[in-house]
Design a protein around this motif. Sequence first.
Motif, mmCIF file in Angstrom:
data_model
loop_
_atom_site.group_PDB
_atom_site.id
_atom_site.type_symbol
_atom_site.label_atom_id
_atom_site.label_comp_id
_atom_site.label_asym_id
_atom_site.label_seq_id
_atom_site.Cartn_x
_atom_site.Cartn_y
_atom_site.Cartn_z
ATOM 1 N N LEU A 15 4.991 7.005 -7.034
ATOM 2 C CA LEU A 15 4.399 6.048 -6.103
ATOM 3 C C LEU A 15 2.949 6.440 -5.846
ATOM 4 C CD1 LEU A 15 7.285 5.650 -3.501
ATOM 5 C CD2 LEU A 15 6.529 3.988 -5.198
ATOM 6 N N PRO A 16 2.014 5.515 -6.036
ATOM 7 C CA PRO A 16 0.610 5.831 -5.770
ATOM 8 C C PRO A 16 0.388 5.989 -4.265
ATOM 9 C CG PRO A 16 0.850 3.534 -6.382
ATOM 10 C CD PRO A 16 2.202 4.158 -6.524
ATOM 11 N N GLN A 17 -0.463 6.914 -3.905
ATOM 12 C CA GLN A 17 -0.717 7.187 -2.493
ATOM 13 C C GLN A 17 -1.789 6.289 -1.890
ATOM 14 O OE1 GLN A 17 1.299 9.369 -0.675
ATOM 15 N NE2 GLN A 17 2.384 9.051 -2.599
ATOM 16 N N THR A 18 -2.654 5.721 -2.734
ATOM 17 C CA THR A 18 -3.716 4.841 -2.251
ATOM 18 C C THR A 18 -3.876 3.673 -3.218
ATOM 19 O OG1 THR A 18 -5.508 5.902 -3.476
ATOM 20 C CG2 THR A 18 -4.984 6.838 -1.293
ATOM 21 N N PRO A 19 -4.426 2.557 -2.744
ATOM 22 C CA PRO A 19 -4.679 1.438 -3.652
ATOM 23 C C PRO A 19 -5.660 1.809 -4.770
ATOM 24 C CG PRO A 19 -4.779 0.692 -1.383
ATOM 25 C CD PRO A 19 -4.677 2.188 -1.346
ATOM 26 N N GLU A 20 -6.592 2.688 -4.476
ATOM 27 C CA GLU A 20 -7.583 3.079 -5.481
ATOM 28 C C GLU A 20 -6.945 3.823 -6.647
ATOM 29 O OE1 GLU A 20 -9.236 2.043 -1.791
ATOM 30 O OE2 GLU A 20 -7.975 3.800 -2.115
ATOM 31 N N GLU A 21 -5.921 4.630 -6.375
ATOM 32 C CA GLU A 21 -5.290 5.386 -7.461
ATOM 33 C C GLU A 21 -4.156 4.619 -8.134
ATOM 34 O OE1 GLU A 21 -1.851 8.368 -5.932
ATOM 35 O OE2 GLU A 21 -3.857 8.878 -5.249
ATOM 36 N N ALA A 22 -3.767 3.495 -7.572
ATOM 37 C CA ALA A 22 -2.683 2.703 -8.163
ATOM 38 C C ALA A 22 -3.145 2.082 -9.477
ATOM 39 C CB ALA A 22 -2.237 1.616 -7.190
ATOM 40 N N HIS A 86 -2.231 2.969 3.870
ATOM 41 C CA HIS A 86 -3.663 2.648 3.739
ATOM 42 C C HIS A 86 -4.149 1.968 5.012
ATOM 43 C CE1 HIS A 86 -7.380 1.443 1.760
ATOM 44 N NE2 HIS A 86 -7.151 0.187 2.113
ATOM 45 N N GLY A 87 -5.198 2.483 5.592
ATOM 46 C CA GLY A 87 -5.777 1.893 6.796
ATOM 47 C C GLY A 87 -6.859 0.892 6.450
ATOM 48 N N ALA A 88 -6.620 -0.371 6.744
ATOM 49 C CA ALA A 88 -7.622 -1.423 6.506
ATOM 50 C C ALA A 88 -7.247 -2.645 7.336
ATOM 51 C CB ALA A 88 -7.682 -1.801 5.028
ATOM 52 N N PHE A 89 -8.264 -3.407 7.700
ATOM 53 C CA PHE A 89 -8.021 -4.633 8.433
ATOM 54 C C PHE A 89 -7.370 -5.676 7.516
ATOM 55 C CE2 PHE A 89 -11.567 -2.846 11.007
ATOM 56 C CZ PHE A 89 -10.864 -2.722 12.194
ATOM 57 N N HIS A 90 -6.726 -6.669 8.131
ATOM 58 C CA HIS A 90 -6.002 -7.700 7.390
ATOM 59 C C HIS A 90 -6.890 -8.375 6.348
ATOM 60 C CE1 HIS A 90 -3.192 -6.921 10.488
ATOM 61 N NE2 HIS A 90 -3.405 -7.959 11.270
#
Length: 150
Positions: A15-22, A86-90
Amino acid sequence: MTTEPHLQLGQASALPQTPEEAQLDRVPNPHPDTDYLARFTVPEFTSLCPVTGQPDFAILVIDYVPGPWLVESKSLKLYMHSFRNHGAFHEDCTVAIGKRLAELLEPRYLRIGGYWYPRGGIPIDVFWQTGELPKNLWLPDQGVAPYRAR
């Protein structure tokens, strides 16, 4: 039909830990000369509020008219899972997903609807699209009812 090298399909994938590494994978569209709509619905999407760290929940609906590529669904599931911590606004989550898919797939048309559950009493729905819908293609409603207070 050939596929891109190093697909996650058919093998164990962490499972990737962040969207960037996915890793998002694509496969060739077997009908590149035909306009048709493909839809992915993610009914249990989660991310984190970047300020409070509390979970945010959404239904995402992704519609696209493929160009040369299709998104491989296992990699899409893993990518969606990568937003869980992942912390990000909608708005950022919804638009970033749409842009990444558009860059990868080079679709004729892509739209994403992010239907976010209310926090603090305010639901936020976010919509993004790119490309032109082919004139003779049926584009169904995304099927998510607008929020109504109870």
